[in-house]
Design an enzyme around this catalytic site. Sequence first.
Site, PDB file in Angstrom:
ATOM      1  N   SER A  32       0.827  -1.210   0.000  1.00 23.05           N
ATOM      2  CA  SER A  32       0.000   0.000   0.000  1.00 23.05           C
ATOM      3  C   SER A  32       0.860   1.259   0.000  1.00 23.05           C
ATOM      4  O   SER A  32       0.338   2.371   0.015  1.00 23.05           O
ATOM      5  CB  SER A  32      -0.927   0.004   1.222  1.00 23.05           C
ATOM      6  OG  SER A  32      -0.193  -0.164   2.413  1.00 23.05           O
ATOM      7  N   ASN A 119      -2.249  -2.534  13.257  1.00 24.08           N
ATOM      8  CA  ASN A 119      -3.702  -2.356  13.207  1.00 24.08           C
ATOM      9  C   ASN A 119      -4.152  -1.083  13.926  1.00 24.08           C
ATOM     10  O   ASN A 119      -4.990  -0.342  13.415  1.00 24.08           O
ATOM     11  CB  ASN A 119      -4.411  -3.584  13.784  1.00 24.08           C
ATOM     12  CG  ASN A 119      -4.156  -4.827  12.948  1.00 24.08           C
ATOM     13  OD1 ASN A 119      -3.608  -4.728  11.848  1.00 24.08           O
ATOM     14  ND2 ASN A 119      -4.529  -5.983  13.462  1.00 24.08           N
ATOM     15  N   THR A 164     -40.303  25.548 -10.399  1.00 24.18           N
ATOM     16  CA  THR A 164     -40.510  24.152  -9.991  1.00 24.18           C
ATOM     17  C   THR A 164     -40.654  23.397 -11.306  1.00 24.18           C
ATOM     18  O   THR A 164     -41.184  23.961 -12.279  1.00 24.18           O
ATOM     19  CB  THR A 164     -41.777  23.972  -9.115  1.00 24.18           C
ATOM     20  OG1 THR A 164     -42.902  24.429  -9.876  1.00 24.18           O
ATOM     21  CG2 THR A 164     -41.708  24.757  -7.822  1.00 24.18           C
ATOM     22  N   HIS A 165     -40.143  22.192 -11.365  1.00 24.08           N
ATOM     23  CA  HIS A 165     -40.089  21.436 -12.630  1.00 24.08           C
ATOM     24  C   HIS A 165     -39.316  22.192 -13.715  1.00 24.08           C
ATOM     25  O   HIS A 165     -39.547  21.978 -14.896  1.00 24.08           O
ATOM     26  CB  HIS A 165     -41.486  21.100 -13.155  1.00 24.08           C
ATOM     27  CG  HIS A 165     -42.429  20.588 -12.105  1.00 24.08           C
ATOM     28  ND1 HIS A 165     -42.584  19.240 -11.834  1.00 24.08           N
ATOM     29  CD2 HIS A 165     -43.227  21.243 -11.231  1.00 24.08           C
ATOM     30  CE1 HIS A 165     -43.473  19.096 -10.855  1.00 24.08           C
ATOM     31  NE2 HIS A 165     -43.874  20.291 -10.464  1.00 24.08           N
ATOM     32  N   SER A 286     -13.904  27.595 -26.973  1.00 27.58           N
ATOM     33  CA  SER A 286     -13.944  26.425 -27.847  1.00 27.58           C
ATOM     34  C   SER A 286     -12.873  26.588 -28.915  1.00 27.58           C
ATOM     35  O   SER A 286     -12.626  27.695 -29.393  1.00 27.58           O
ATOM     36  CB  SER A 286     -15.324  26.331 -28.505  1.00 27.58           C
ATOM     37  OG  SER A 286     -15.224  25.595 -29.714  1.00 27.58           O
ATOM     38  N   LYS A 292     -17.940  30.855 -28.364  1.00 27.56           N
ATOM     39  CA  LYS A 292     -18.302  30.105 -27.157  1.00 27.56           C
ATOM     40  C   LYS A 292     -17.551  30.544 -25.910  1.00 27.56           C
ATOM     41  O   LYS A 292     -16.380  30.880 -25.938  1.00 27.56           O
ATOM     42  CB  LYS A 292     -18.008  28.610 -27.372  1.00 27.56           C
ATOM     43  CG  LYS A 292     -18.879  27.991 -28.447  1.00 27.56           C
ATOM     44  CD  LYS A 292     -20.142  27.417 -27.883  1.00 27.56           C
ATOM     45  CE  LYS A 292     -19.841  26.255 -27.010  1.00 27.56           C
ATOM     46  NZ  LYS A 292     -20.602  25.081 -27.320  1.00 27.56           N
ATOM     47  N   ASN A 294     -17.501  28.537 -22.347  1.00 27.96           N
ATOM     48  CA  ASN A 294     -18.070  27.328 -21.754  1.00 27.96           C
ATOM     49  C   ASN A 294     -17.887  27.259 -20.243  1.00 27.96           C
ATOM     50  O   ASN A 294     -16.836  27.630 -19.726  1.00 27.96           O
ATOM     51  CB  ASN A 294     -17.430  26.088 -22.389  1.00 27.96           C
ATOM     52  CG  ASN A 294     -17.794  25.947 -23.852  1.00 27.96           C
ATOM     53  OD1 ASN A 294     -18.871  26.364 -24.260  1.00 27.96           O
ATOM     54  ND2 ASN A 294     -16.887  25.381 -24.627  1.00 27.96           N
ATOM     55  N   GLU A 299     -19.176  22.265 -15.008  1.00 28.58           N
ATOM     56  CA  GLU A 299     -19.418  20.893 -15.496  1.00 28.58           C
ATOM     57  C   GLU A 299     -18.533  19.885 -14.767  1.00 28.58           C
ATOM     58  O   GLU A 299     -18.966  18.772 -14.431  1.00 28.58           O
ATOM     59  CB  GLU A 299     -19.164  20.826 -17.005  1.00 28.58           C
ATOM     60  CG  GLU A 299     -20.182  21.631 -17.804  1.00 28.58           C
ATOM     61  CD  GLU A 299     -19.731  21.815 -19.242  1.00 28.58           C
ATOM     62  OE1 GLU A 299     -20.156  21.023 -20.081  1.00 28.58           O
ATOM     63  OE2 GLU A 299     -18.952  22.743 -19.535  1.00 28.58           O
ATOM     64  N   TYR A 326      -9.711  -6.727  12.448  1.00 28.30           N
ATOM     65  CA  TYR A 326      -9.067  -6.246  11.224  1.00 28.30           C
ATOM     66  C   TYR A 326      -9.020  -7.308  10.141  1.00 28.30           C
ATOM     67  O   TYR A 326      -8.756  -8.481  10.410  1.00 28.30           O
ATOM     68  CB  TYR A 326      -7.633  -5.783  11.544  1.00 28.30           C
ATOM     69  CG  TYR A 326      -6.878  -5.286  10.315  1.00 28.30           C
ATOM     70  CD1 TYR A 326      -6.989  -3.968   9.891  1.00 28.30           C
ATOM     71  CD2 TYR A 326      -6.069  -6.148   9.565  1.00 28.30           C
ATOM     72  CE1 TYR A 326      -6.319  -3.518   8.761  1.00 28.30           C
ATOM     73  CE2 TYR A 326      -5.389  -5.702   8.437  1.00 28.30           C
ATOM     74  CZ  TYR A 326      -5.519  -4.382   8.045  1.00 28.30           C
ATOM     75  OH  TYR A 326      -4.846  -3.939   6.931  1.00 28.30           O
ATOM     76  N   GLN A 331      -7.414  -2.152   3.928  1.00 31.38           N
ATOM     77  CA  GLN A 331      -6.358  -1.352   3.304  1.00 31.38           C
ATOM     78  C   GLN A 331      -6.895  -0.561   2.105  1.00 31.38           C
ATOM     79  O   GLN A 331      -6.325   0.436   1.705  1.00 31.38           O
ATOM     80  CB  GLN A 331      -5.229  -2.287   2.861  1.00 31.38           C
ATOM     81  CG  GLN A 331      -4.055  -1.603   2.189  1.00 31.38           C
ATOM     82  CD  GLN A 331      -2.838  -2.505   2.136  1.00 31.38           C
ATOM     83  OE1 GLN A 331      -2.176  -2.705   3.135  1.00 31.38           O
ATOM     84  NE2 GLN A 331      -2.572  -3.082   0.981  1.00 31.38           N
ATOM     85  N   LYS A 334      -8.138   3.708   1.919  1.00 30.73           N
ATOM     86  CA  LYS A 334      -7.444   4.998   1.808  1.00 30.73           C
ATOM     87  C   LYS A 334      -7.593   5.674   0.447  1.00 30.73           C
ATOM     88  O   LYS A 334      -7.847   6.873   0.359  1.00 30.73           O
ATOM     89  CB  LYS A 334      -5.961   4.808   2.113  1.00 30.73           C
ATOM     90  CG  LYS A 334      -5.744   4.568   3.584  1.00 30.73           C
ATOM     91  CD  LYS A 334      -4.361   4.009   3.852  1.00 30.73           C
ATOM     92  CE  LYS A 334      -4.367   3.037   5.000  1.00 30.73           C
ATOM     93  NZ  LYS A 334      -5.131   1.800   4.750  1.00 30.73           N
TER      94      LYS A 334
HETATM   95  N1  ARG Z   1      -1.167  -1.319   5.265  1.00 33.42           N
HETATM   96  C1  ARG Z   1      -2.107  -1.832   6.193  1.00 33.42           C
HETATM   97  C2  ARG Z   1      -3.453  -1.136   6.012  1.00 33.42           C
HETATM   98  O1  ARG Z   1      -3.499  -0.113   5.397  1.00 33.42           O
HETATM   99  C3  ARG Z   1      -1.642  -1.635   7.582  1.00 33.42           C
HETATM  100  C4  ARG Z   1      -2.206  -2.599   8.554  1.00 33.42           C
HETATM  101  C5  ARG Z   1      -1.651  -3.938   8.349  1.00 33.42           C
HETATM  102  N2  ARG Z   1      -2.069  -4.834   9.395  1.00 33.42           N
HETATM  103  C6  ARG Z   1      -1.963  -6.167   9.267  1.00 33.42           C
HETATM  104  N3  ARG Z   1      -2.395  -6.862  10.236  1.00 33.42           N
HETATM  105  N4  ARG Z   1      -1.488  -6.714   8.176  1.00 33.42           N
HETATM  106  O2  ARG Z   1      -4.466  -1.606   6.441  1.00 33.42           O
END
Ligand code: ARG
Length: 466
Positions: A32, A119, A164-165, A286, A292, A294, A299, A326, A331, A334
Amino acid sequence: MADGTDQKSSNQMWGGRFASGPSAIMEEINASIGFDKKLYAQDIRGSMAHATMLASKGIISPEDKDKIINGLNTILSEIEAGTFEFSRKLEDIHMNIEARLATLIGTAAGRLHTARSRNDQVALDFRLWVKEELQKTEGMLTALIAAFLDRAEENADTVMPGFTHLQTAQPVTFGHHCMAYVEMFGRDRARVRHAIEHLDESPIGAAALAGTGYPIDRHMTAKALGFREPTRNSIDTVSDRDFALEFLSIASICATHLSRLAEEIVIWSTPQFGFIRLSDAFSTGSSIMPQKKNPDAAELVRAKTGRINGSLVALLTVMKGLPLAYSKDMQEDKEQVFDAAESLELAIAAMTGMIRDLEVRKERMRAAAGSGYSTATDLADWLVREAGLPFRDAHHVTGNAVALAEKKGCDLADLSLEELQAIHPGITKGVFDVLSVEASVASRTSFGGTAPSEVRKQIAWWRERN
Ligand code: ARG
């Protein structure tokens, strides 16, 4: 190898029971670091607070703590200077930093992970990141609301058609319409504040899932990291990502508000409507059609909403089948949040710029407000008030007047008194006082209504709270 891992040797962080390292595909699906390097500052702050607490509880020595803190400071500057070498073999930001710490300070580095797991570490880093992002969003919404309050104040008397509408309904003021968005973004900001309160609990010390036997002080780390208090259940702490989901839900709702506004800007800036002119700074030309201008920014704001909503659905789907505590699935939390945060920031900033620079074409709004029989309700209300008709009858009589005006190709106010009296004998010349759009908006003084006096009250209320 410098990072202690290759295909033959096992991972230096967890490889004790492994005879060989992961396959290339395992490494690729597992890593990651490509995205969680964004969490470096939070990770280092968390480790510093953890090491300081471990030393104060006598779990590690003060000397080791000092070495750890110095090493972490070095790593922070290396990352900020762009000289830090991130390694995919070390999976994630946590192990990249810890491995570098070992190179820098030797065995003391191995003591940092006492009473801690990745974790609770990742739960901490991510919460800190989301908290900062929410705080940034709060400030950006305040700026957007401020831009709207200025526009609303300048246009408290600017009459436009209310729809409205997307059909002309009743005249309103542009100031009132702007204040509708102030209410929406004000609620978005309240949701942001609420979410900050929800996540203001420190995960560190929950360890892998069960807490730890070391005599740690979770209140101390919570305080050092700016959290209100520690979380109360170690299993929940490492297994939930509802703070990320809450961010994404708020972002989705806010993006939906932005998208509706973007849609209105697109419509209003067409030559057919012509209610507004976007500044050159927030429009594009454009390459083939020289005439134009735009509304690309609007948008794109509208389109970002799709990405943000997609991120919410993606993370909800990741989480929905996970047993406690966990699982590595988490993972995947993110990238969704990072992408949505970047999109939302851009969308709010672009919208704030558009609203701030907007040219309001009052004459066009006024002209449009007067067409489409927008004061028909005012005529019906007049018949109720002055001629004593039940509203349903007044509605019918007004419908006849609209039909006549339509046949003649004129507005209600252009019908003669005789023509109106032929439709209903109770009509007197006083009726012309309510058939103008200005009279119509001025009469709507109910709390929260469109009368300029009422809109000014709401602007003042918001000024005090923004
Ligand atoms: N890179 C992991 C994550 O984003 C970190 C946690 C990893 N924990 C584990 N027990 N493998 O979740």
